[in-house]
Design an enzyme around this catalytic site. Structure first.
Site, mmCIF file in Angstrom:
data_model
loop_
_atom_site.group_PDB
_atom_site.id
_atom_site.type_symbol
_atom_site.label_atom_id
_atom_site.label_comp_id
_atom_site.label_asym_id
_atom_site.label_seq_id
_atom_site.Cartn_x
_atom_site.Cartn_y
_atom_site.Cartn_z
ATOM 1 N N SER A 142 12.323 -6.790 -36.641
ATOM 2 C CA SER A 142 12.764 -6.735 -35.257
ATOM 3 C C SER A 142 14.281 -6.648 -35.245
ATOM 4 C CB SER A 142 12.305 -8.014 -34.541
ATOM 5 O OG SER A 142 12.980 -8.211 -33.322
ATOM 6 N N TYR A 155 11.404 -17.891 -33.916
ATOM 7 C CA TYR A 155 11.098 -16.502 -34.257
ATOM 8 C C TYR A 155 12.308 -15.820 -34.894
ATOM 9 C CZ TYR A 155 9.597 -11.634 -33.576
ATOM 10 O OH TYR A 155 9.261 -10.319 -33.755
#
Length: 340
Positions: A142, A155
């Site tokens: 990401s 995360y």
């Protein structure tokens, strides 16, 4: 993708979202697909989708935070589908909350699934690939692997860890002159079911930070990376490029910008449902299939111009450079206005 025909591919987190979309995309290439996830209903739906796309499929219920279970799943895949050629790590779990509202057990669990799940999957894959001297591992990352944002500390920390782990592994493989490849695909905000099932303590409904892409954009990039793993990393989406480039040249300004905007941009105007499921400890799709898409179809785009340039970077180098420069200039201007 004739390079992938007749391959055996393992995908973790395959019961929904990006993992499921990726499994469907691989199936269209004529591969054998192993779906690893926890949720029974989600896996059942994914098996049906992959079958319709033309792929031979096996589904295995497994918690990727359990290394023994991951190892057993790899054994089962090879027994039922043949030697593993490609392993794709996608599975994650997380929380939407300020750091001070997360307890130690929750943070540990999110890290074990999202980071160590990738480590255990990579271990299982390499154990089988190294003796054969072939194979590809795709780490699905990401923009948050480089740039932390508020409300997603667990995360972001895990994605940063995956980035460092993968770089270290790649260096070791290069040192050995190994024919095994590892590559990473850095994704933008996506319209997946995670916003309906990730544990949230936000007052309003969580959402992806716009612009939002459909998970099929990510799936096509992941399959491409698996077929062309020589590149160390792929960036998907103009927002990913802009974020990473601006973070490289003005991280402090980006800190202040996200401090001002990062809370509101990750929430809709709707209050969070008090009965929203949370998949941190148990799968949210154990009895209900959430599918591939989230709740934001009306706002999500199905194509990325930037991804075309990324795939054809050799022939489009000048255009990519211009796009990158434009992204940096535009991003810095936005940050200056926000920080003023």
């Amino acid at each position: 993708m004739h390079e992938l025909a007749d391959k055996t591919v393992v995908i973790t987190g395959a019961s929904g979202g990006v993992g499921r979309a990726t499994a469907i995309e691989f199936a269209r290439c004529g591969v054998r697909v192993a779906l690893l996830a926890r949720g029974a209903a989600g896996l059942e739906g994914a098996v049906a989708d992959v079958g319709k796309a033309g792929g031979k499929v096996v589904a295995i219920s497994v918690d990727v935070a359990d290394p023994d279970a991951v190892e057993a799943a790899a054994e089962q895949v090879e027994a039922e589908l043949g030697p593993i050629d490609v392993w794709v790590n996608v599975a994650f779990s997380s929380l939407f909350a300020p750091f001070h509202e997360i307890d130690a057990a929750e943070f540990k669990r999110a890290t074990e699934v999202t980071y160590l799940g990738y480590v255990y999957g990579t271990m299982a894959a390499l154990k089988r690939m190294r003796p054969r001297g072939s194979g590809t591992i795709v780490q699905v990352g990401s923009a948050l692997a480089y740039r932390g944002i508020p409300l997603q500390s667990a995360y972001c920390g895990a994605k940063h860890a995956i980035q460092g782990f993968n770089e270290s592994l790649r260096c070791e493989l290069l040192h050995e002159k190994s024919p095994i490849h590892t590559t990473m695909v850095q994704l933008p905000a996506l319209n997946t079911p995670q916003f309906s099932w990730v544990l949230s303590r936000l007052p309003r409904q969580a959402q992806p930070v716009p612009p939002i892409y459909q998970p099929e954009v990510a799936a096509r990039a992941i399959v491409w990376a698996a077929a062309h793993p020589e590149r160390r990393e792929y960036w998907v989406g103009a927002s990913t490029v802009a974020t990473l480039l601006v973070n490289a040249v003005a991280p402090g300004m980006l800190d202040r910008y996200l401090g001002k905007t990062g809370y509101s941009s990750q929430q809709t105007d709707e209050p969070r449902r008090p009965d929203q499921p949370a998949n941190l400890w148990e799968p949210a799709d154990a009895s209900s299939d959430f599918g591939t898409h989230g709740k934001f179809d009306d706002r999500a785009v199905e194509r990325s111009r930037q991804w075309w340039f990324s795939k054809h970077h050799r022939s489009a180098g000048v255009a990519v450079g211009a796009l990158a420069a434009s992204a940096v200039v535009g991003g810095l201007a936005l940050l200056r206005r926000a920080s003023a």
